[in-house]
Design a protein around this motif. Structure first.
Motif, PDB file in Angstrom:
ATOM      1  N   PRO A 247       1.468  -1.253   0.255  1.00  7.22           N
ATOM      2  CA  PRO A 247      -0.362   0.437  -0.010  1.00  7.22           C
ATOM      3  C   PRO A 247       0.972   1.479   0.177  1.00  7.22           C
ATOM      4  CG  PRO A 247       0.008  -0.485   2.218  1.00  7.22           C
ATOM      5  CD  PRO A 247       0.685  -1.855   1.691  1.00  7.22           C
ATOM      6  N   ALA A 248       0.537   2.622  -0.907  1.00  2.00           N
ATOM      7  CA  ALA A 248       1.204   3.427  -0.837  1.00  2.00           C
ATOM      8  C   ALA A 248       0.697   4.154   0.576  1.00  2.00           C
ATOM      9  CB  ALA A 248       0.823   4.180  -2.133  1.00  2.00           C
ATOM     10  N   ILE A 249       2.176   4.874   1.193  1.00  2.82           N
ATOM     11  CA  ILE A 249       1.815   5.479   2.216  1.00  2.82           C
ATOM     12  C   ILE A 249       1.976   7.054   1.723  1.00  2.82           C
ATOM     13  CG2 ILE A 249       3.364   5.877   4.231  1.00  2.82           C
ATOM     14  CD1 ILE A 249       3.510   2.586   4.375  1.00  2.82           C
ATOM     15  N   HIS A 250       3.304   7.243   0.501  1.00  6.08           N
ATOM     16  CA  HIS A 250       3.560   8.296   0.283  1.00  6.08           C
ATOM     17  C   HIS A 250       3.306   8.850  -1.094  1.00  6.08           C
ATOM     18  CE1 HIS A 250       5.288   9.909   3.952  1.00  6.08           C
ATOM     19  NE2 HIS A 250       6.259  10.792   3.263  1.00  6.08           N
ATOM     20  N   ALA A 251       3.373   9.957  -1.609  1.00  4.29           N
ATOM     21  CA  ALA A 251       3.396  10.173  -2.888  1.00  4.29           C
ATOM     22  C   ALA A 251       3.385  11.483  -3.541  1.00  4.29           C
ATOM     23  CB  ALA A 251       1.732  10.089  -3.220  1.00  4.29           C
ATOM     24  N   VAL A 252       4.094  11.630  -4.761  1.00  4.68           N
ATOM     25  CA  VAL A 252       4.616  12.846  -5.069  1.00  4.68           C
ATOM     26  C   VAL A 252       3.918  13.135  -5.593  1.00  4.68           C
ATOM     27  CG1 VAL A 252       6.358  14.494  -5.648  1.00  4.68           C
ATOM     28  CG2 VAL A 252       7.083  12.289  -3.799  1.00  4.68           C
ATOM     29  N   LYS A 253       3.956  14.286  -6.245  1.00  2.00           N
ATOM     30  CA  LYS A 253       2.578  15.115  -7.540  1.00  2.00           C
ATOM     31  C   LYS A 253       3.610  15.421  -8.001  1.00  2.00           C
ATOM     32  CE  LYS A 253      -1.621  15.985  -6.535  1.00  2.00           C
ATOM     33  NZ  LYS A 253      -2.992  17.589  -6.191  1.00  2.00           N
ATOM     34  N   TYR A 254       3.947  15.703  -9.187  1.00  2.00           N
ATOM     35  CA  TYR A 254       4.095  15.792 -10.314  1.00  2.00           C
ATOM     36  C   TYR A 254       3.661  16.957 -11.567  1.00  2.00           C
ATOM     37  CZ  TYR A 254       7.722  12.351  -8.926  1.00  2.00           C
ATOM     38  OH  TYR A 254       8.545  11.745  -7.957  1.00  2.00           O
TER      39      TYR A 254
ATOM     40  N   ASP B 117      10.169  15.137   3.305  1.00  7.07           N
ATOM     41  CA  ASP B 117       8.224  14.993   3.110  1.00  7.07           C
ATOM     42  C   ASP B 117       8.380  16.453   1.345  1.00  7.07           C
ATOM     43  OD1 ASP B 117       5.912  14.313   2.376  1.00  7.07           O
ATOM     44  OD2 ASP B 117       5.167  15.560   4.331  1.00  7.07           O
ATOM     45  N   VAL B 118       8.110  15.837   0.535  1.00  2.00           N
ATOM     46  CA  VAL B 118       7.928  16.795  -0.558  1.00  2.00           C
ATOM     47  C   VAL B 118       6.542  15.980  -1.920  1.00  2.00           C
ATOM     48  CG1 VAL B 118       9.268  17.545  -2.075  1.00  2.00           C
ATOM     49  CG2 VAL B 118      10.364  16.813  -1.211  1.00  2.00           C
ATOM     50  N   PRO B 119       5.283  16.462  -0.684  1.00  2.00           N
ATOM     51  CA  PRO B 119       3.970  15.899  -1.176  1.00  2.00           C
ATOM     52  C   PRO B 119       3.882  15.811  -2.696  1.00  2.00           C
ATOM     53  CG  PRO B 119       3.678  17.839   0.192  1.00  2.00           C
ATOM     54  CD  PRO B 119       5.117  17.874   0.326  1.00  2.00           C
ATOM     55  N   VAL B 120       4.356  17.563  -2.972  1.00  2.00           N
ATOM     56  CA  VAL B 120       4.313  18.462  -4.729  1.00  2.00           C
ATOM     57  C   VAL B 120       5.203  18.837  -5.241  1.00  2.00           C
ATOM     58  CG1 VAL B 120       3.084  19.306  -6.224  1.00  2.00           C
ATOM     59  CG2 VAL B 120       1.999  18.966  -4.093  1.00  2.00           C
ATOM     60  N   ILE B 121       5.778  18.304  -6.608  1.00  2.00           N
ATOM     61  CA  ILE B 121       6.971  19.182  -7.199  1.00  2.00           C
ATOM     62  C   ILE B 121       6.157  20.138  -8.777  1.00  2.00           C
ATOM     63  CG2 ILE B 121       9.324  18.651  -8.062  1.00  2.00           C
ATOM     64  CD1 ILE B 121       9.270  16.476  -6.363  1.00  2.00           C
ATOM     65  N   ASN B 122       6.295  21.521  -8.553  1.00  2.00           N
ATOM     66  CA  ASN B 122       5.970  22.111  -9.472  1.00  2.00           C
ATOM     67  C   ASN B 122       7.334  22.239 -10.435  1.00  2.00           C
ATOM     68  OD1 ASN B 122       3.036  23.086 -10.500  1.00  2.00           O
ATOM     69  ND2 ASN B 122       3.833  23.205  -7.551  1.00  2.00           N
ATOM     70  N   VAL B 123       7.367  21.647 -11.901  1.00  2.00           N
ATOM     71  CA  VAL B 123       8.780  22.733 -12.830  1.00  2.00           C
ATOM     72  C   VAL B 123       7.750  23.532 -13.537  1.00  2.00           C
ATOM     73  CG1 VAL B 123       9.842  22.319 -14.800  1.00  2.00           C
ATOM     74  CG2 VAL B 123       9.627  20.361 -13.035  1.00  2.00           C
TER      75      VAL B 123
ATOM     76  N   GLY C 257      11.391  27.099  -2.593  1.00  2.00           N
ATOM     77  CA  GLY C 257      10.756  25.880  -1.834  1.00  2.00           C
ATOM     78  C   GLY C 257      10.409  24.475  -2.416  1.00  2.00           C
ATOM     79  N   ASP C 258       9.776  24.224  -2.859  1.00  2.00           N
ATOM     80  CA  ASP C 258       9.530  22.839  -3.981  1.00  2.00           C
ATOM     81  C   ASP C 258       9.295  22.577  -5.002  1.00  2.00           C
ATOM     82  OD1 ASP C 258       9.869  21.456  -2.078  1.00  2.00           O
ATOM     83  OD2 ASP C 258       7.658  20.893  -1.342  1.00  2.00           O
ATOM     84  N   ASN C 259       9.694  24.329  -5.890  1.00  2.00           N
ATOM     85  CA  ASN C 259       9.734  24.308  -7.545  1.00  2.00           C
ATOM     86  C   ASN C 259      11.007  24.282  -7.885  1.00  2.00           C
ATOM     87  OD1 ASN C 259       6.934  25.073  -6.434  1.00  2.00           O
ATOM     88  ND2 ASN C 259       7.371  27.169  -5.643  1.00  2.00           N
ATOM     89  N   ILE C 260      11.237  23.982  -9.358  1.00  2.00           N
ATOM     90  CA  ILE C 260      11.858  23.940 -10.013  1.00  2.00           C
ATOM     91  C   ILE C 260      11.878  25.267 -11.265  1.00  2.00           C
ATOM     92  CG2 ILE C 260      13.812  23.164 -11.525  1.00  2.00           C
ATOM     93  CD1 ILE C 260      13.302  20.244 -10.298  1.00  2.00           C
TER      94      ILE C 260
END
Length: 237
Positions: free
Chosen positions: A21-28, A77-83, A98-101
């Motif tokens: 089961p997926a405990i963690h997920a990263v949104k790209y 913990d990096v839930p969302v990464i924006n490029v 932040g969590d943006n590229i």
């Protein structure tokens, strides 16, 4: 033409663990803010949102592997990464906040030449920038040159070294935290003294940074390690 945005949700587990089961997920998320400019058109035609998403997922998994972070508890913990493909002032090709590229569309077109190597070079860029989002930096107390060198270290390990023929040679540089290739080569040297050194150093920097970490891991002061490293390669400038 409207700007291009694609969102995908990928599990943080390797394929071998896909039944768990997926405990963690990263949104790209990838957004081309300038699709009608020469750089934006180049991105859409030569790189593309789908390829960027795939590269982000592969880089994410690879970074965890290099850092030996096998469980969610070990990872940042990096839930969302924006490029964002954009136009911004200055000569920079890319930077993170932040969590943006943020990637410069005009600079990307020049960087990715020749076209036959466009995706290869773009992949190397993404491995470097993605590392900044997942590495520990001692709550930003680590030297900037160390964090840049560590990002290059991951890029080199990935085999997507876009500058392989002219990349910094071992022994180069005037100080250990000069950054990028100079620090990357020094980290490789420290790895040769203790297998997994760079991964261990990254873990130690979760909450704070100290030069003493080198002593704790390798039994020698940082200055001595740098001197011995330089001497090994003939004290190159």
């Amino acid at each position: 033409m409207a700007k291009t945005t694609l969102i995908i949700l990928l599990p943080c587990f390797l394929l071998v663990a896909s039944l768990l089961p997926a405990i963690h997920a990263v949104k790209y998320i990838v957004t081309n803010n300038v699709p009608n400019t020469p750089g934006g058109i180049f991105f859409n035609q030569q790189i593309g949102v789908n390829f960027t998403i795939q590269t982000m997922g592969a880089a994410n998994q690879f970074i965890w592997k290099v850092f030996k972070e096998n469980t969610p508890a070990e990872r940042k913990d990096v839930p969302v990464i924006n490029v964002y493909i954009s136009e911004f002032p200055g000569p920079a090709l890319a930077y993170t906040n932040g969590d943006n590229i943020n990637i410069s569309a005009p600079s990307l077109k020049d960087f990715c030449m020749p076209l036959s190597k466009a995706k290869f070079k773009f992949s190397g860029l993404m491995y470097h920038e993605m590392t900044h989002l997942f590495q520990w930096s001692g709550n930003r107390t680590a030297p900037g040159g160390l964090t840049e060198g560590t990002a290059d270290y991951v890029m080199v390990k990935s085999t997507f070294n876009y500058d392989k023929n002219t990349y910094t040679k071992p022994g180069s540089g005037s100080k250990w935290d000069e950054g990028y290739g100079v620090t990357e080569r020094f980290l490789e040297y420290c790895d040769s003294l203790k297998l997994g050194f760079t991964a261990d150093l990254n873990k130690m920097m979760r909450y704070a940074y100290s030069d003493d970490y080198f002593m704790k891991l390798l039994g020698k002061p940082l200055n001595q390690l740098w001197k011995e490293y330089k001497a090994k390669y003939g004290n190159k400038p």
